[in-house]
Design a protein around this motif. Structure first.
Motif, PDB file in Angstrom:
ATOM      1  N   LEU A 100      38.282  55.810  32.578  1.00 12.31           N
ATOM      2  CA  LEU A 100      37.434  55.915  31.399  1.00 12.31           C
ATOM      3  C   LEU A 100      35.974  55.642  31.779  1.00 12.31           C
ATOM      4  O   LEU A 100      35.070  56.429  31.473  1.00 12.31           O
ATOM      5  N   PHE A 101      35.743  54.526  32.474  1.00 12.68           N
ATOM      6  CA  PHE A 101      34.383  54.174  32.866  1.00 12.68           C
ATOM      7  C   PHE A 101      33.850  55.123  33.938  1.00 12.68           C
ATOM      8  O   PHE A 101      32.674  55.506  33.911  1.00 12.68           O
ATOM      9  N   ALA A 102      34.709  55.486  34.892  1.00 13.14           N
ATOM     10  CA  ALA A 102      34.262  56.385  35.960  1.00 13.14           C
ATOM     11  C   ALA A 102      33.846  57.734  35.395  1.00 13.14           C
ATOM     12  O   ALA A 102      32.820  58.301  35.795  1.00 13.14           O
ATOM     13  N   HIS A 103      34.614  58.270  34.458  1.00 14.34           N
ATOM     14  CA  HIS A 103      34.281  59.574  33.893  1.00 14.34           C
ATOM     15  C   HIS A 103      33.003  59.516  33.065  1.00 14.34           C
ATOM     16  O   HIS A 103      32.173  60.433  33.123  1.00 14.34           O
ATOM     17  N   VAL A 104      32.831  58.448  32.286  1.00 11.79           N
ATOM     18  CA  VAL A 104      31.629  58.337  31.454  1.00 11.79           C
ATOM     19  C   VAL A 104      30.379  58.210  32.316  1.00 11.79           C
ATOM     20  O   VAL A 104      29.403  58.953  32.145  1.00 11.79           O
ATOM     21  N   PHE A 105      30.391  57.258  33.261  1.00 12.33           N
ATOM     22  CA  PHE A 105      29.166  56.925  33.989  1.00 12.33           C
ATOM     23  C   PHE A 105      28.947  57.770  35.244  1.00 12.33           C
ATOM     24  O   PHE A 105      27.803  57.938  35.676  1.00 12.33           O
ATOM     25  N   LEU A 106      30.024  58.290  35.833  1.00  6.82           N
ATOM     26  CA  LEU A 106      29.875  59.012  37.095  1.00  6.82           C
ATOM     27  C   LEU A 106      30.000  60.532  36.935  1.00  6.82           C
ATOM     28  O   LEU A 106      29.653  61.272  37.852  1.00  6.82           O
ATOM     29  N   VAL A 107      30.498  60.990  35.788  1.00  4.41           N
ATOM     30  CA  VAL A 107      30.653  62.433  35.568  1.00  4.41           C
ATOM     31  C   VAL A 107      29.871  62.888  34.336  1.00  4.41           C
ATOM     32  O   VAL A 107      28.957  63.709  34.426  1.00  4.41           O
ATOM     33  N   MET A 108      30.217  62.347  33.178  1.00  6.17           N
ATOM     34  CA  MET A 108      29.710  62.885  31.919  1.00  6.17           C
ATOM     35  C   MET A 108      28.230  62.585  31.699  1.00  6.17           C
ATOM     36  O   MET A 108      27.465  63.459  31.286  1.00  6.17           O
ATOM     37  N   LEU A 109      27.811  61.353  31.970  1.00  4.67           N
ATOM     38  CA  LEU A 109      26.400  61.013  31.808  1.00  4.67           C
ATOM     39  C   LEU A 109      25.502  61.779  32.783  1.00  4.67           C
ATOM     40  O   LEU A 109      24.479  62.344  32.358  1.00  4.67           O
ATOM     41  N   PRO A 110      25.829  61.856  34.081  1.00  4.48           N
ATOM     42  CA  PRO A 110      24.985  62.649  34.983  1.00  4.48           C
ATOM     43  C   PRO A 110      24.888  64.121  34.581  1.00  4.48           C
ATOM     44  O   PRO A 110      23.821  64.723  34.687  1.00  4.48           O
ATOM     45  N   VAL A 111      25.990  64.708  34.134  1.00  2.00           N
ATOM     46  CA  VAL A 111      25.959  66.118  33.717  1.00  2.00           C
ATOM     47  C   VAL A 111      25.045  66.289  32.500  1.00  2.00           C
ATOM     48  O   VAL A 111      24.272  67.255  32.420  1.00  2.00           O
TER      49      VAL A 111
END
Length: 546
Positions: A100-111
């Motif tokens: 959950l945290f990895a996807h939010v901060f490492l994928v979704m926010l950068p995109v």
């Protein structure tokens, strides 16, 4: 012929026992906290509108929870019937906190930030960010589904320190430290619930009601008493807007449109999928140690299917088999707590009721549970590995800490108004930070592909400790190849962020460094042969039991 005694008669499992209520409270509370996190992070950090969160994401979350909980309940029942047992406990299942945290901060926010830098509107950036999350969730699910057949060989080759320390790096930074800051920002509200959680799970203190529930109730009461939450008419009017029936959708076309995201986010998606795969395998071992053996491949495949269903129907967040099966078994929970949890979460998510709960229960009331998760992930990385591998665990923590620090610096620059079209982020910042003895360039390099680099560096350290120098050399050879392809360390500047820069030769500097390091290890294996360097297996590692 001897009479058959009552005790000799086969016992059959029941779909519900009284103790399942206690198990339901624990598992449902855990899933509720994850749902509140999804709402808080998607709306607060990512700026998603309520229509996206409650109309697309949460209904898909609900469906993925129903799929997994019903399957694991049925599997426990079927195996119990075959064994003549009525004491089987279904595998606990829910949303994967680390992912959950990895996807939010490492994928979704950068995109999202990258889309804004390229001139996309806020609505377009949000949509691209959500689609990137769908791709990450789908990739994680497919890795678990397709990898269920080779999980055992992978786990035998890759040292546990390499896996657990990498998870711990995320757990201690994005989960534990972030919520520790928030705890001390609201100490009157958050410290007592944290104390209850620590007493419950570390001190083994039994309260009249489950400790997690007690922590949330007291935290909520303190939040209302201190004014952190107030009965504002406008707030509850907004909270009631999502109320209604929200069935899951079908978003395979959106996944196809975002397929190019797979390459740029592969350095996150691939290792997270592997972690989920091996982590579920370890939790199956934990259940086996508690007396409930479950078949490996069907369970791992079901886990992957749950994540695939989530992605196709609109959720960005994978599901997983939870740690802690022995705890639920000890409290007497059997089968009912699992399937009831699935349907309770489905009602919560598909009716929009999560919006009202999020308005009534602030995340500060339940973040002690999330903070505990971060702590236990970090502690397990030491407890479930041989003592002499502790240096490797520390090495595996460092890239995650560096990546979190890089994000903290960039978020601070954005908050200070420096990451704008008029004042974009640029390499000119690097010498400014060097003068302050902060080597920002190194932190930015470690941020990109941090999960892969943490895993490889920790594995390298274990192989050095075990004097398996050839294996250490192979780890660095792989690191050099990934760096050369730009899947680790290579980054490029955007207006408000730095992002991964995949491409042949884009990470040449780091590839050369890793290549020279690999040569050093290969030379060491040749010049200093030892019994360990003939590829004997490392020291046997303990399986976590909780």
């Amino acid at each position: 012929m001897q009479p058959v005694t009552v005790s000799a008669l086969p016992r059959h499992p029941r779909w519900f026992v009284r103790e399942d209520v206690d198990g339901l409270l624990g598992l449902a509370l855990d899933n509720l906290i994850q749902i509140l996190l999804i709402v808080g992070l998607c709306q607060g950090v990512l700026g998603y509108p309520a229509t996206l969160v409650y109309g697309r994401i949460l209904p898909a979350v609900a469906l993925s929870l129903v799929v997994g909980n019903v399957y694991y309940s049925w599997l426990a029942y079927r195996l119990g019937v075959g064994e003549g047992r009525n004491d089987r406990t279904a595998l606990p299942y829910g949303i994967n906190t680390v992912s959950l945290f990895a996807h939010v901060f490492l994928v979704m926010l950068p995109v999202k930030l990258m889309a804004l830098d390229h001139g996309a509107s806020a609505e377009e950036a949000v949509n691209l960010s959500w689609q990137a999350g769908l791709v990450a969730c789908l990739g994680s699910g497919l890795i678990e589904l397709l990898g269920s057949g080779f999980a055992d060989p992978l786990r035998r080759w890759l040292p546990r320190a390499a896996l657990l320390s990498t998870l711990a790096g995320i757990g201690l930074t994005f989960i534990a430290l972030g919520f520790l800051f928030r705890t001390y920002a609201y100490p009157v509200v958050a410290l007592v619930p944290l104390g209850i959680i620590l007493l419950t799970y570390f001190g083994r203190v039994r309260f009249p009601i489950p400790g997690g529930l007690l922590a949330v109730l007291i935290g909520t009461a303190l939040a209302w008493l201190t004014g952190l939450v107030s009965a504002d008419a406008d707030t509850f009017a907004r909270a009631s807007l999502p109320l209604g029936w929200h069935p899951p959708g079908f978003f395979l076309p959106e996944l196809w449109q975002s397929r190019n995201v797979l390459l740029t986010q592969l350095s996150i998606i691939l290792p997270m999928g592997l972690f989920n795969l091996v982590g579920s395998l370890q939790n199956l071992e934990s259940a086996d140690a508690a007396g409930d053996a479950y078949p490996t491949m069907p369970c791992l495949a079901a886990n992957g299917i749950g994540s695939v269903v989530a992605a196709v129907c609109g959720s960005c967040f994978p599901t997983t088999i939870y740690i802690g099966h022995p705890g639920w078994k000890t409290m007497g929970a059997r089968i009912g707590y699992s399937w009831m949890n699935g349907f309770a979460m489905a009602i919560l998510c598909m009716t929009g009721a999560a919006s009202v709960i999020a308005a009534v229960i602030p995340i500060e009331a339940g973040m002690g549970i999330v903070l505990w998760i971060g702590i236990i992930i970090g502690a397990q990385s030491f407890q479930a590995t041989p003592v002499k591998h502790a240096p490797a665990v520390i090495v595996g923590l460092l890239p995650g800490i560096a990546g979190w620090g890089a994000q903290l610096i960039k978020s601070s620059l954005r908050a200070a108004g420096l990451a704008t079209p008029d004042r974009p982020l640029s390499p000119d910042l690097l010498p400014v930070f060097v003068h302050a003895d902060i080597y920002l360039g190194g932190a930015l390099a470690l941020e990109q592909g941090q999960i892969l680099s943490a895993m490889l560096l920790a594995a390298m350290t274990v192989f050095i400790i075990e004097q398996q120098f050839m294996s250490a050399g192979f780890c660095m050879t792989l690191a050099a190849a990934l760096s050369w392809m730009g899947l680790m360390h290579s980054y490029r500047w955007m207006t408000s962020d730095t992002i991964l820069n995949p491409g042949w030769g884009s990470g040449t500097t780091w590839a050369i460094g890793y290549g020279l390091l690999a040569l050093l290890f290969f030379w060491t294996a040749w010049a200093h042969p030892s019994p360990a360097s003939t590829q004997e297996p490392p020291t046997k590692e303990k399986s976590p039991t909780s």
